[in-house]
Scaffold this active site. Sequence first.
Site, PDB file in Angstrom:
ATOM      1  N   HIS B  79       0.844  -1.202   0.000  1.00  0.00           N
ATOM      2  CA  HIS B  79       0.000   0.000   0.000  1.00  0.00           C
ATOM      3  C   HIS B  79       0.876   1.248   0.000  1.00  0.00           C
ATOM      4  CE1 HIS B  79      -2.902   3.073   1.321  1.00  0.00           C
ATOM      5  NE2 HIS B  79      -2.103   3.311   2.350  1.00  0.00           N
ATOM      6  N   ASP B 108       6.887  21.660 -26.204  1.00  0.00           N
ATOM      7  CA  ASP B 108       6.837  20.308 -25.643  1.00  0.00           C
ATOM      8  C   ASP B 108       7.903  20.231 -24.566  1.00  0.00           C
ATOM      9  OD1 ASP B 108       6.804  17.406 -25.253  1.00  0.00           O
ATOM     10  OD2 ASP B 108       5.764  17.316 -27.186  1.00  0.00           O
ATOM     11  N   TRP B 144       7.218  -0.185   3.854  1.00  0.00           N
ATOM     12  CA  TRP B 144       7.783   0.450   2.646  1.00  0.00           C
ATOM     13  C   TRP B 144       9.208   0.917   2.914  1.00  0.00           C
ATOM     14  CZ3 TRP B 144       9.285   5.495   1.094  1.00  0.00           C
ATOM     15  CH2 TRP B 144       9.188   6.474   2.074  1.00  0.00           C
ATOM     16  N   SER B 172      12.804   5.944 -13.694  1.00  0.00           N
ATOM     17  CA  SER B 172      11.715   6.719 -14.276  1.00  0.00           C
ATOM     18  C   SER B 172      11.672   8.122 -13.678  1.00  0.00           C
ATOM     19  CB  SER B 172      10.399   5.978 -14.048  1.00  0.00           C
ATOM     20  OG  SER B 172       9.310   6.839 -14.244  1.00  0.00           O
ATOM     21  N   SER B 173      11.763   8.197 -12.333  1.00  0.00           N
ATOM     22  CA  SER B 173      11.700   9.510 -11.679  1.00  0.00           C
ATOM     23  C   SER B 173      12.863  10.398 -12.088  1.00  0.00           C
ATOM     24  CB  SER B 173      11.759   9.345 -10.158  1.00  0.00           C
ATOM     25  OG  SER B 173      10.604   8.745  -9.713  1.00  0.00           O
ATOM     26  N   HIS B 256      13.568  11.710   3.607  1.00  0.00           N
ATOM     27  CA  HIS B 256      13.002  12.993   3.983  1.00  0.00           C
ATOM     28  C   HIS B 256      12.853  13.957   2.818  1.00  0.00           C
ATOM     29  CE1 HIS B 256      10.791  15.139   6.836  1.00  0.00           C
ATOM     30  NE2 HIS B 256      11.267  16.209   6.270  1.00  0.00           N
ATOM     31  N   GLU B 258      12.302  13.025  -0.039  1.00  0.00           N
ATOM     32  CA  GLU B 258      11.170  12.410  -0.743  1.00  0.00           C
ATOM     33  C   GLU B 258       9.841  12.974  -0.242  1.00  0.00           C
ATOM     34  OE1 GLU B 258      10.688  10.405  -3.201  1.00  0.00           O
ATOM     35  OE2 GLU B 258       8.624   9.750  -2.878  1.00  0.00           O
ATOM     36  N   TYR B 260       9.296  15.913   0.766  1.00  0.00           N
ATOM     37  CA  TYR B 260       9.092  17.231   0.149  1.00  0.00           C
ATOM     38  C   TYR B 260       8.868  17.123  -1.343  1.00  0.00           C
ATOM     39  CZ  TYR B 260      10.051  18.822   4.734  1.00  0.00           C
ATOM     40  OH  TYR B 260       9.958  19.001   6.077  1.00  0.00           O
ATOM     41  N   SER B 271      -0.776  27.608  -4.972  1.00  0.00           N
ATOM     42  CA  SER B 271      -0.426  29.001  -5.262  1.00  0.00           C
ATOM     43  C   SER B 271      -0.988  29.471  -6.602  1.00  0.00           C
ATOM     44  CB  SER B 271       1.094  29.186  -5.265  1.00  0.00           C
ATOM     45  OG  SER B 271       1.623  28.785  -4.024  1.00  0.00           O
ATOM     46  N   HIS B 305      15.372  12.674  12.113  1.00  0.00           N
ATOM     47  CA  HIS B 305      14.222  12.800  13.006  1.00  0.00           C
ATOM     48  C   HIS B 305      13.256  11.625  12.834  1.00  0.00           C
ATOM     49  CE1 HIS B 305      11.974  15.491   9.867  1.00  0.00           C
ATOM     50  NE2 HIS B 305      11.625  14.240   9.723  1.00  0.00           N
ATOM     51  N   HIS B 306      13.503  10.797  11.817  1.00  0.00           N
ATOM     52  CA  HIS B 306      12.719   9.558  11.695  1.00  0.00           C
ATOM     53  C   HIS B 306      13.299   8.462  12.571  1.00  0.00           C
ATOM     54  CE1 HIS B 306      10.438  10.970   8.137  1.00  0.00           C
ATOM     55  NE2 HIS B 306      11.533  11.653   7.886  1.00  0.00           N
ATOM     56  N   THR B 331       7.578  26.892   6.060  1.00  0.00           N
ATOM     57  CA  THR B 331       6.261  26.315   5.788  1.00  0.00           C
ATOM     58  C   THR B 331       5.174  27.260   6.278  1.00  0.00           C
ATOM     59  OG1 THR B 331       7.311  24.189   6.181  1.00  0.00           O
ATOM     60  CG2 THR B 331       4.932  24.188   5.928  1.00  0.00           C
ATOM     61  N   LYS B 334       4.485  30.089   3.920  1.00  0.00           N
ATOM     62  CA  LYS B 334       3.592  29.734   2.804  1.00  0.00           C
ATOM     63  C   LYS B 334       2.131  29.812   3.224  1.00  0.00           C
ATOM     64  CE  LYS B 334       6.613  26.905   0.048  1.00  0.00           C
ATOM     65  NZ  LYS B 334       6.279  27.573  -1.210  1.00  0.00           N
ATOM     66  N   ARG B 453       1.843   1.285  15.295  1.00  0.00           N
ATOM     67  CA  ARG B 453       1.428   1.129  13.899  1.00  0.00           C
ATOM     68  C   ARG B 453       1.845  -0.247  13.398  1.00  0.00           C
ATOM     69  NH1 ARG B 453       5.959   4.529  10.478  1.00  0.00           N
ATOM     70  NH2 ARG B 453       4.697   3.837   8.728  1.00  0.00           N
TER      71      ARG B 453
END
Lengths: 375, 528
Positions: B79, B108, B144, B172-173, B256, B258, B260, B271, B305-306, B331, B334, B453
């Site tokens: 998932h 293009d 994951w 791909s990315s 991390h 990722e 963002y 925006s 921090h993870h 943040t 914004k 979790r």
Amino acid sequence: MKMKPLWALLALTSLPAAAQSRLNMTQGVTEVSNRVYDLHMTIFYICCVIGVIVFGLMFISMIRHRKSKNPTPSNFHENVKVEIAWTIVPLLILAGMAVPATTTLIAMEDTSDADVTVQVTGSQWKWHYKYFENEVEYFSRLATQQEQIDNEFEKGENYLLEVDRPLVIPTNKKVRFLVTSDDVIHSWWVPDFAIKKDANPGFINETWTRVEEPGIYRGQCAELCGKDHGFMPIVVIAKEPAEYEKWITEKEEEQRKAREREQELLAMEMSEDELMDLGEKVYNSTCAACHQANGQGVNGVFPALAGSGVAADPEAKSKHIDIVVNGVTGTAMQAFGSQLSMRELAAVITYERNAWGNDTGDLIQAADINEVMNQ
Amino acid sequence: MSTVVEETHHDTHHDHKPSGIGRWLFTTNHKDIGSMYLWFSFTMFLVGGAMAMIIRAELFQPGLQLVEPQFFNQMTTVHGLVMIFGAVMPAFTGLANWMIPMMIGAPDMALPRMNNWSFWILPFAFMILLGSLFMEGGGPAFGWTAYAPLSTTYSSDSTALFVFSVHIMGISSIMGAINVIVTIMNMRAPGMNYMKMPLFVWTWFITAFLLIAVMPVLAGAVTMLLTDKYFGTSFFDAAGGGDPVMYQHIFWFFGHPEVYIMILPSFGIISAIIPAFARKRLFGYSSMVYATAAIALLSFLVWAHHMFTTGMPVFAELFFMYCTMLIAVPTGVKIFNWVATMWRGSMTFETPMLFALAFVILFTIGGFSGLMLAITPADFQYHDTYFVVAHFHYVLVTGAIFSIMAAAYYWLPKWTGHMYDSTLAKTHFWTSLISVNVLFFPMHFAGLAGMPRRIPDYATQFADINQIASIGGFAFGLSQLIFLWVAIKCVKGGEKAAAKPWEGAEGLEWTVPSPAPYHTFEKPPKVE
């Protein structure tokens, strides 16, 4: 819109509840856990205040600055002073928050001058406790019956939060925990102590607590550790120092006697029925989590024992003993030599070699195990 | 500008696009590729959503009812992977493909053949990943995050397929990101200087650099898992001199940024939408750009921090706590800018605006719980509980995915040439908004009260919270079928959309007709 239920719940959770709240973090039973709780509530209230201001302005704007009320938009799109203000003010709030967080953190990580040291070792899927000051060590496993999990029996009060042998520690003493693992990463978490420390295989982490109130405190493994991650709870009983001393001395004596009895039993032969009975019990509590009660294992993950090359092969008796006693490196198969008594090992290997159509007819005795262990 | 429109009209008569499946297999057209990305993303959203339904069904009540714990772990793992790499990231790439050339006045993407390739390897990556679920021993079951050694010594053989599929997703990315950067740097219309670019272009520009910086790190991390498992290396095995925690450092150095990567393009979308429906210029354009860059830079300094509970030195814990708290500042800027944009505007509440406003509020709630998680001592209690699950679903579902929904409604008229069914769209919004909060808000409480979790069964005191969350989950899942219905209906027909269907919308994409012709801006527009 969002805030209403939040405030209602907040009112519920701030009732002077001695027991664990069902909606908020526990205050716990140590000085550290209380400080952590205070930090949690402080940052929560800060967020609430900011939220009320920001969302409040948004809702005012959505009501008053809609096209039907305000057909002509203003066209301001910059204001250096405001922009500096809303950069600096949050910075100051954060700096104010960082101070108590820092002092608490430093206190939490100070493991020096401990009175009692316990080594906590996680393995799939149980905890092992070993006291440094006394010769006492034991495994602690989930005590909830499988039938409760499978919805066949009514679920008990401490469903999934009960163990066969809880950890016992003294109150008002600094207890240091050395946390490590035998296989994958686990995490030893007792919310009432505000302790959560990862158990990393091959490394030792330190943490500590000083519990003020005697009681029973429950926690769970907090790091995904495989199939039964949800089924390896932690129970800690905090006893008054005098009671703790009494308990630990008795336990030490009991374990010493058990070791002596084990030596005596080496000479004794067990009958097939005795071996099979004990073996089945040990198998179901120790082996069935992976190899399954029917010995079929789990395809591609845990090998089957029924009809297996080793357990069903009359020639492979000593290999079988070796695998159970010493484990298989590089796989999930643990070394059970240190986890079970020689009688239990003998019985469970006998059981595996004669159950589910494995009819090797081999009877293994404690002495056979002793021989392998002394090699 | 009118000449531009004529040119594009002229072009549409000369669309030599192949018909049938060949058009899609061999296309180098940014609009075709964008559409394919978006449909692929939506398909993966439904696949990953189906897995979430299995998870929520098992957690509906205590005890094991539907699935085995091992399968439950496969569901949580796949998932996560499907939603992150299959739904959110391709949706943003699809939006980038469609919109960036039209926003900067380019004909293009700069590298159209690579564009085709970067899309077409994706379905194979996910066939491999999803196919691994049917292997003996099942699919990946280690989360994951794939922490070693659970993902090496203790995993099934589907791990190899997991690693290869992640490699392909990464390739791909990276190709997509290179394309975005090259396009933005080289193909802007005359006069479109950097500080005139729409914020969606800016945020994607910065995101693309993040992607190029960290996807190779992920590829390296999973390759080390592969060699540890199959080729006898010991990167993450203490017995051979390695360290399992090193995996986490490498993973989160990817992980991390990722996070963002999955939210910066959202900031760009919001925006664009808020000024359009507030009929007022975006407040603080340049501070938006600087704040995005600041968040991107800080994202490389907060990975641990993870990992506060892994046993780091106090000094490291303090460093990562302070850096993490700092992210709240840009943040916040914004959020304040968006509120100031709304302030004294002249707002209407079409569906894109509704999703954008919900985004601002709900993403901010996710930001608040993120700030709470930054406080290390409190994180010891929050870590690996449902509080974290609530936090990242607020930023990813009501953050990233709500912004994607907002973008879809905002640009659907441009893509299809038809207005969507507004009643259905509003139904989709309100059912999603209510159900998503019923789904995720109670999880905060479950986590605070002590529910870890990634568990298939839980203590009885969490029963009612989980039941509520599951009901919200089923409702949210069903609500997304309304979106599918709206999208199909809009593609097939509907009220004809004007070139600029939104009164207050700004940008070059609204200067071309709706639907946008197959080729646009073959002659660059002149930007004032």
